[in-house]
Scaffold this active site. Structure first.
Site, short mmCIF file in Angstrom:
data_model
loop_
_atom_site.label_atom_id
_atom_site.label_comp_id
_atom_site.label_asym_id
_atom_site.label_seq_id
_atom_site.Cartn_x
_atom_site.Cartn_y
_atom_site.Cartn_z
CG HIS A 123 44.13 0.95 -13.37
ND1 HIS A 123 44.94 -0.14 -13.12
CD2 HIS A 123 44.64 1.54 -14.47
CE1 HIS A 123 45.90 -0.19 -14.03
NE2 HIS A 123 45.74 0.81 -14.87
CG ASP A 200 44.42 4.40 -8.17
OD1 ASP A 200 45.40 5.16 -8.36
OD2 ASP A 200 44.04 3.56 -9.01
CD GLN A 203 45.37 8.70 -14.95
OE1 GLN A 203 45.63 9.78 -15.46
NE2 GLN A 203 45.98 7.59 -15.34
CE LYS A 226 49.55 6.14 -14.29
NZ LYS A 226 49.21 5.60 -15.60
CB CYS A 365 44.19 -1.32 -16.85
SG CYS A 365 45.65 -1.87 -17.68
N1 PMP Z 1 45.39 3.44 -11.13
C1 PMP Z 1 45.08 4.27 -12.13
C2 PMP Z 1 43.83 5.10 -12.04
C3 PMP Z 1 45.92 4.36 -13.23
O1 PMP Z 1 45.62 5.19 -14.24
C4 PMP Z 1 47.09 3.55 -13.28
C5 PMP Z 1 48.03 3.61 -14.47
N2 PMP Z 1 47.40 3.43 -15.70
C6 PMP Z 1 47.36 2.70 -12.21
C7 PMP Z 1 46.49 2.68 -11.14
C8 PMP Z 1 48.57 1.84 -12.17
O2 PMP Z 1 49.76 2.59 -12.18
P1 PMP Z 1 51.16 1.91 -12.38
O3 PMP Z 1 51.06 1.04 -13.58
O4 PMP Z 1 52.10 3.05 -12.56
O5 PMP Z 1 51.45 1.12 -11.14
#
Ligand code: PMP
Length: 407
Positions: A123, A200, A203, A226, A365
């Protein structure tokens, strides 16, 4: 064992009862954010109605209550992810801020020519913070590729470590492909080279039991929104020995020991990394989200989601002509990214929305991954504990209509 009563679970989520464009909402955008059970917003309401006072600064009762609620969540999170100490649990605005914190503060020690290992499925939140370091230092990013199923090339991962590698940072689970990466093995390999690891876990945390001490990663990040929790709250887990050595990320209130114009000392962990008034309302209510998950059982939720993944994948593959599913690893979480023929993902997503079906479309993203796959984006359906086979059927029937309409 008690049967998994998904209809009963759905009753805990009033937002699932609403209509969109005259149809019952089918919410399949859970990888972006999950819906919130009553218990959690009652927790938020209770904080506003009863305990709204700034934390850590007051001797008065309300302030102490607010502090107790926040610190109770810290204990709850420590226990939930089996961290060794509450000093290792830092509250942030989300996973993004948590990764930025590590990149900025831990990254302070990196030097020209140092190398960071990332993967092509990251991401942007686990790419750009490391690139920001390149403004001041010549840091090299080394990127692990994937195979056709969307699994990491582990041979390449092994081969990327050099004496200049200072960090490995990767997703536990891909938000696009759903691939569950072999993080235990990846951490072992990195540590055998003396390289610290950031995982990270955005997910992974909604779908699998986490054990920081067993995993032995150096940093782990996730976001509450999430996980059926409130928005604006994230967690950075960090090994105490690193957090002790790291400089503060932001300056301000809460994070200080003593301030003078001649110099400032910093607060003990974890407060050293929590400058300013935290979202103590959300933090307190995050505990309710964790209680909610435990009241159903994360393993049971995950088994239900795995059933939805198998069922939907099989039907989509068999019944939608021209469908391409991106991410077919055997070890996969409940995310299905796909394209139908040459149709643009936005068109498919918009047509699904007209039928009350919420999916995410676009690059998610993860633009480097899209580039690697040679596509502009995907349509992504992602499941949570409250989704049903009937909703999967509605998605499939809608896609059939869209496929024939678009030719
Ligand atoms: N890493 C991953 C794998 C994600 O799916 C996301 C959220 N789409 C993020 C980081 C970022 O999370 P947040 O926007 O809640 O900070």
């Amino acid at each position: 064992m008690e049967i998994y009563d998904v209809e009963k679970i759905r009753c805990d989520f009033p937002s699932l009862q609403r209509e969109v464009h005259g149809r019952s909402l089918v919410y399949l955008d859970n990888a972006a954010t999950s819906q919130t059970p009553e218990k959690v917003w009652h927790g938020i309401e209770e904080m506003y109605l009863e305990h709204k006072a700034n934390v850590h600064r007051g001797v008065h009762t309300l302030s102490q209550e607010a502090t107790d609620c926040q610190e109770a969540t810290r204990r709850r999170v420590r226990e939930y992810i089996n961290a060794a100490s509450e000093r290792e649990i830092i509250f942030t605005r989300g996973a993004t801020e948590a990764i930025n914190l590590v990149a900025s503060s831990f990254g302070d020690r990196f030097r020209d020519g140092d190398e960071i290992i990332l993967t092509v499925m990251e991401h942007h939140a686990n790419i750009v913070p490391w690139q920001l370091l390149q403004r001041h230092r010549d840091i090299k990013l080394r990127v692990v590729d994937i195979n056709d199923r969307g699994e990491l090339d582990m041979e390449q991962y092994r081969s990327l470590f050099t004496e200049r590698t200072v960090m490995a940072a990767f997703a536990h689970v891909s938000n696009v492909l759903g691939t569950v990466n072999p993080v235990e093995e990846m951490i072992r390999i990195a540590h055998s080279h003396g390289v610290p690891v950031l995982v990270d876990g955005c997910q992974a945390s909604p779908h699998m039991r986490l054990d920081m001490q067993a995993l032995d990663c150096d940093f782990y990040t996730f976001s509450a929104h999430k996980m059926y929790g409130p928005t604006g709250i994230g967690v950075l887990y960090g090994k105490e020995r690193w957090l002790e050595e790291m400089p503060p990320y932001q300056g301000g209130g809460e994070m200080i020991g003593h301030v003078s114009f001649e110099g400032t000392t910093y607060a003990e962990l974890p407060f050293k990394f929590e400058a300013g008034t935290p979202d103590f309302v959300g933090i307190a209510a995050f505990s309710d989200a964790l209680d909610y998950i435990d009241s159903i059982g994360l393993e049971r939720m995950a088994a239900h989601e795995a059933d939805l993944l198998r069922y939907t994948t099989a039907r989509l593959t068999a019944e939608i002509p021209g469908i391409r599913i991106f991410g077919t690893a055997p070890h996969k979480s409940a995310v299905i990214s796909f394209l139908i023929g040459d149709e643009h993902p936005y068109d498919v997503g918009m047509l699904l929305d007209t039928q009350g079906i919420a999916v995410r479309t676009g690059h998610h993203c993860a633009q480097p991954l899209m580039e690697r796959l040679g596509i502009p984006g995907t349509v992504r359906a992602s499941f949570a504990a409250y989704n049903t086979r009937r909703e999967a059927d509605l998605l499939i029937e809608a896609l059939k209509r869209i496929a024939s309409m678009l030719g």
